[in-house]
Design an enzyme around this catalytic site. Sequence first.
Site, PDB file in Angstrom:
ATOM      1  N   GLU A  49       0.829  -1.209   0.000  1.00 34.19           N
ATOM      2  CA  GLU A  49       0.000   0.000   0.000  1.00 34.19           C
ATOM      3  C   GLU A  49       0.862   1.258   0.000  1.00 34.19           C
ATOM      4  O   GLU A  49       0.477   2.277  -0.593  1.00 34.19           O
ATOM      5  CB  GLU A  49      -0.949   0.000   1.207  1.00 34.19           C
ATOM      6  CG  GLU A  49      -1.907  -1.189   1.262  1.00 34.19           C
ATOM      7  CD  GLU A  49      -2.722  -1.364  -0.006  1.00 34.19           C
ATOM      8  OE1 GLU A  49      -3.007  -0.354  -0.699  1.00 34.19           O
ATOM      9  OE2 GLU A  49      -3.098  -2.513  -0.313  1.00 34.19           O
ATOM     10  N   HIS A  80       1.643   2.050  -3.610  1.00 32.16           N
ATOM     11  CA  HIS A  80       0.532   2.717  -4.292  1.00 32.16           C
ATOM     12  C   HIS A  80       0.476   4.196  -3.929  1.00 32.16           C
ATOM     13  O   HIS A  80       0.288   5.059  -4.804  1.00 32.16           O
ATOM     14  CB  HIS A  80      -0.798   2.061  -3.888  1.00 32.16           C
ATOM     15  CG  HIS A  80      -1.080   0.779  -4.599  1.00 32.16           C
ATOM     16  ND1 HIS A  80      -1.079   0.656  -5.966  1.00 32.16           N
ATOM     17  CD2 HIS A  80      -1.407  -0.455  -4.115  1.00 32.16           C
ATOM     18  CE1 HIS A  80      -1.379  -0.585  -6.304  1.00 32.16           C
ATOM     19  NE2 HIS A  80      -1.567  -1.284  -5.199  1.00 32.16           N
TER      20      HIS A  80
END
Length: 656
Positions: A482, A485
């Site tokens: 994450e 991202h």
Amino acid sequence: MSRRLDIEPNSIAGRLMPATRIADELLRATFTQGGFPKALSREASLVVVYGVRPDDAAILNLAAQDLIGGTEDDAWSVEARVRDWTDLDAQRPDYVQRLLNEASVATRTVIVLCRRRADVPTVVEAVADAVLPLADRKGTVEAFVEEIGKFLPDTALVARLSALPLTYLNLVLRPGASRERMWTVAGRLRRTVKSNGDRKPSPQDDKRTKKAGATRPTRSTNERHPERLEDMPGMGEAQRWGLSLAADLARYRDGSLPWSDVENGAVLHGPPGTGKTLFARALAGSCGVPLFSHSFASWQAKGHLGDLLKALRAAFDEARKAAPCVLFIDELDSVGNREEPLGDHASYQRQVVNGLLESLDGTVGRGGVVVVAATNHIAAIDRAVLRPGRLGRIVEITLPDVAGRVAILRHHLRGDLADVDLQSLADEIGEASGAVLAQLVREARAAARQDTRSLLEADLWTALPKGTELSEASFRRACVHEAGHLVVGLELAAVSGLVPTGASVRRRVRNGKENKTDFRVDEGFDSTRESLEATLMVFMAGLAAEEVVLGSRGALSGGSADADLVRATKLARSAQRSLGLGERLSSMPKDGVAALDDLDLSRRVEDMLTRCLTEAKLIVERRRPDVERVAARLVEAQEFALGVDVASPLSSSAAP
């Protein structure tokens, strides 16, 4: 004796037949074992008892009169209020509202007897002081056999007797009857119950009914639902649209607004369990009009194409006669799409869609009929159905956010735990539908009832879905994923039109969607080849961060329909085949069949994805310190919010 039948001195049950005595004991056990002995008092309360067989409703009604109302020998005898809902088809259309009105002014216990838990309307469950299953009768029956027969019955005899209606026990449990006699008589009576009481209507019965001019209404057809949108938390934009429609429909009914100005058709779409069917009921409740509920599956079950179309038209005709009303159609995606390449089935699909279109805006019209349809797959609906004037309003019902989850929990708690902060619980459960949250509260209440105590906050935490606890390595990988991202998303926000707003991870995974990075989409962004490739890099950034930081690739990027690699593959394929942003100029419609000469499409898509993954890894390598700092913050706090956390290590290195 294994159990004593404790009969109150002033109880009429002590002077009557076995059925009444057993019914008395069953209700007493129901209220005490269920954790609501207050039902035995004469204080105001509303109690629902489910698991009641229709044949037993009358005798349980008498037992309730005895337990709560008192006997003629009592100095203070009142009439207990017992409502028999074991046969819903026999109820008046406004039976729910009548109960609510009665309960609101009652000064003593009101008892509702239901056949199934599912028969209890949501609003009744919300206001009831207790919703209890009828106690198991086997122990009571065994004790009575032991008392009157002077022998200890075996399990088989108790099971056979317990399967009979309570009133039939008067014919079996007689003084002096032996075990063999009870077994034989109970068997004969059981066959009588099967052949008469539970017999399904035969074709001859249907003919006789029609000949007599009688109709058997269905509960879902014309019921004024007490649920209201005003009382439904967590519905967001859908609730605002529904309340606006209710106001317009009220103006139409009083003649101040023409039907042409009323938005008379909408499609509800969203994940399963988000409450689309409940929304339709609540919409009818807020509008104060009947709800006619149907589904394409039920129409298709009628038979061949002609039967389906006949059932469809009949549903609209029925609704027109009761206008103003709401006509709800579930599983709208089953109607199909005329643009789908269905081969031999294309003609069937076309006629079904045309039949629906004719009903929506045919020559007969549908003034006063608001059509609301529901689907989990909005993309599968024929575009003509979604045209303005038909079902032109698209209403998305999403999973509730944290605030919505708190509100839904409060709704189902019905005033319990009012002083408890539910924010942490709502955050811990992650993305969850209203149905999941309702089940959570039910399980918590069941645990409290089992321990015969009040509901505690700990019961809610115990009822949380267990999920899977990630290992340290898996949790670390999710955090790095994450973080990739988020960092690459910030780097490319000005090019891709995707602006990251934060990331979250969970050590315990319950529904597979807890670990995510949230983005805000810039509407109307100039879509070019560069922006599309930047979007692909953002999709691939989690995978890139894993390879750069951890030196290996995990399975977090594939598998599900909304996984990173799946979304990236679809976008790259669309770029190469339809959008004119690939290696070739040739283009096909998004939903069209593949061109026969496009034999190397897979190669071009793979090349595009490989190139974008390489670019994403270069960004991660250049900003690796940022990636590792974000990942460390996620490991520590499981949350990372941009624009809120002013100490963010990325605050000075946002996208160029």
